[in-house]
Design a protein around this motif. Sequence first.
Motif, PDB file in Angstrom:
ATOM      1  N   ARG A 153      50.780  39.953  37.140  1.00  0.00           N
ATOM      2  CA  ARG A 153      49.232  40.492  37.763  1.00  0.00           C
ATOM      3  C   ARG A 153      49.566  41.175  39.161  1.00  0.00           C
ATOM      4  O   ARG A 153      48.678  42.070  39.591  1.00  0.00           O
ATOM      5  N   ALA A 175      47.597  44.973  31.381  1.00  0.00           N
ATOM      6  CA  ALA A 175      46.775  44.036  31.597  1.00  0.00           C
ATOM      7  C   ALA A 175      46.970  42.969  30.387  1.00  0.00           C
ATOM      8  O   ALA A 175      46.699  41.895  30.673  1.00  0.00           O
ATOM      9  N   TRP A 180      45.170  39.590  31.311  1.00  0.00           N
ATOM     10  CA  TRP A 180      43.811  39.961  32.111  1.00  0.00           C
ATOM     11  C   TRP A 180      42.983  40.864  31.129  1.00  0.00           C
ATOM     12  O   TRP A 180      43.489  41.886  30.628  1.00  0.00           O
ATOM     13  N   ARG A 181      41.718  40.586  30.903  1.00  0.00           N
ATOM     14  CA  ARG A 181      40.812  41.274  30.070  1.00  0.00           C
ATOM     15  C   ARG A 181      40.225  42.517  31.068  1.00  0.00           C
ATOM     16  O   ARG A 181      39.346  42.042  31.907  1.00  0.00           O
ATOM     17  N   PRO A 183      37.738  44.262  32.705  1.00  0.00           N
ATOM     18  CA  PRO A 183      36.021  44.670  32.592  1.00  0.00           C
ATOM     19  C   PRO A 183      35.689  46.021  32.481  1.00  0.00           C
ATOM     20  O   PRO A 183      36.556  47.040  32.813  1.00  0.00           O
ATOM     21  N   PRO A 205      40.016  32.436  37.702  1.00  0.00           N
ATOM     22  CA  PRO A 205      41.201  33.088  37.081  1.00  0.00           C
ATOM     23  C   PRO A 205      41.263  34.436  36.828  1.00  0.00           C
ATOM     24  O   PRO A 205      42.109  34.956  36.835  1.00  0.00           O
ATOM     25  N   ASP A 206      39.982  35.087  36.795  1.00  0.00           N
ATOM     26  CA  ASP A 206      40.077  36.383  36.318  1.00  0.00           C
ATOM     27  C   ASP A 206      40.184  37.490  37.640  1.00  0.00           C
ATOM     28  O   ASP A 206      40.009  38.618  37.467  1.00  0.00           O
ATOM     29  N   LEU A 208      41.777  39.028  40.288  1.00  0.00           N
ATOM     30  CA  LEU A 208      43.201  39.765  40.735  1.00  0.00           C
ATOM     31  C   LEU A 208      43.498  39.527  42.134  1.00  0.00           C
ATOM     32  O   LEU A 208      42.695  39.967  42.939  1.00  0.00           O
ATOM     33  N   PRO A 221      36.247  41.250  38.852  1.00  0.00           N
ATOM     34  CA  PRO A 221      35.825  41.746  37.672  1.00  0.00           C
ATOM     35  C   PRO A 221      34.203  41.535  37.512  1.00  0.00           C
ATOM     36  O   PRO A 221      33.823  40.458  38.008  1.00  0.00           O
ATOM     37  N   ASP A 222      33.506  42.389  36.996  1.00  0.00           N
ATOM     38  CA  ASP A 222      32.035  42.080  36.716  1.00  0.00           C
ATOM     39  C   ASP A 222      31.406  41.688  38.214  1.00  0.00           C
ATOM     40  O   ASP A 222      30.710  40.360  38.051  1.00  0.00           O
ATOM     41  N   ARG A 228      27.953  35.532  40.901  1.00  0.00           N
ATOM     42  CA  ARG A 228      29.329  35.901  41.066  1.00  0.00           C
ATOM     43  C   ARG A 228      29.897  36.290  42.454  1.00  0.00           C
ATOM     44  O   ARG A 228      30.597  35.627  43.000  1.00  0.00           O
TER      45      ARG A 228
END
Length: 385
Positions: A153, A175, A180-181, A183, A205-206, A208, A221-222, A228
Motif C-alpha cells: 500500500r 492496487a 485496494w479497489r 475508486p 481500511p480503504d 491509503l 476514496p469516494d 465520509r
Amino acid sequence: MPAGVARLLRPRVGDVADRVIAEIQRRVPEYARPEDGVYIKVLRLAVNQALHGFLERIENPRAAWDPEVFRTIGRGEAAEGRGLEPFQTAMRLGARVAWRRLTEQSEQLGLDPRTLYDLGEAIFVYLDQLADAAAAGFAEARAHAAGEMVRRRRRLLDLLLTRPAASPEAVADLARAAGWRPPRMVAGVALEERDGGSPLPVLPPDVLTGLDRNVPCLVVPDPGGPGRVQALENALRGWRAAIGPAVPLAAVANSLGWAREALDLGTRGILPRRRLLRCADHMATLVVFKDEDLVAALAEVRLAPLAHLRQNQQDRLAETLLAWLRHGRGVAEVAAALHVHPQTVRYRLRQIEQLYGEALADPDVRFELEIVLRARQARRKPPDA
C-alpha cells in the motif's frame, strides 16, 4: 514414563496414523480432500510427525525439541485463509483416536493403569505444545502478510502521487496486489500533527495512509460518500488537516497539492484554522493565492489610486469598493454588508469614483480589482471571520 514404553508403542504408529487420518477427513471438512494427492501426503506427514514426536518426547523428555513442523502448519493455515480452529479440532480428534486405540490394546501391551494415566496426561501436555507452536507460526504468517500488505500500500501511495501520473495499468496491477479497489473519485488529505504525541488516527481500511512520510498525507476514496468527511474529521482528533477537492484517481497528486496549500494558508491565518479544512469551501481563495507574487504585482497596478491616502482611509475605501463589487453595486446592499449608513457609502463611493474615474466602467478592471481586494481582505481579516 517407564523405560521401554515408547519402544513398545512405536510398531503400532502406522495403524494409529491411518485411523487418525481417516477420522480427521471424516470429521473436519477443511481437511477432507480425498482427490488431492499432495494434500493427503502432507496430512499423513503431519500426523506421523505428531505421533513419532510424541514417542520421542516421552522417551527423552529432556532432549532439545524444535516443533518447526507445527509452526509450518500454523503458517499454512494462515496462508489458506483459515483460523486455527480446524487444526485444533484435528488435533483433539487425533488424540482421541490414539487414546482410544491405546486403551483397547493396553492389556495386550502390558500397560498398567498408572502408566495409562501418565500417558493420557502426557498427551494433553503434548497437545498444548503443538497448539502453541502452530499458533506461533500462524501469528508470524499473519504479521508477515500484514506487513507485506502495508508495504504494497505504501508503494501504491507512492505510485499514485508521482508526477507525471503513472499508467492506469501499473496502478491497477499494484492496487490488485495491495487489496485496494481503485475508486472513481478520490481526494488527497494533507496532515499536520497539532499536539505532540497525538495518537495515530483509526481510519477506514480503504484509506491509503502515508503518516510516516515527510509531509503526512492520506488518499481517501469516494470523499463525497454519505458521512465520509465527517467520519474522517472524527478520526483525525489531535491533527490539523485539509482535504483537497474530489478528483479522478489519476489527478490525486493535484488534490493533495491543493490540500497542502490550504493547510499552509490556514497556518498563516488566511483560511480558518479548523480541524479539517475543506478546499471545496475555499476554492476562490486558493486560486487567488496560487501565485501571490503575480497577485501582488496586479495589486500594485489596481490599487495605485489609493496609495497616497492614509492607511485608515485606504482600508475604508478598499472595504467599500470590495463590498460594492460583490453586492451588485447597490448602495443599500453595501451599507447592510458594512453595517454603515447608506449616506456614508455614497460619500465613499464618490471618493472612489474621483480616484478611479472611467476605469470602473471596464468589466476587466472590476474583475481584477475584486481579485486583489479579496486577497487584501484575506490577509487582514481574523482567520475565522
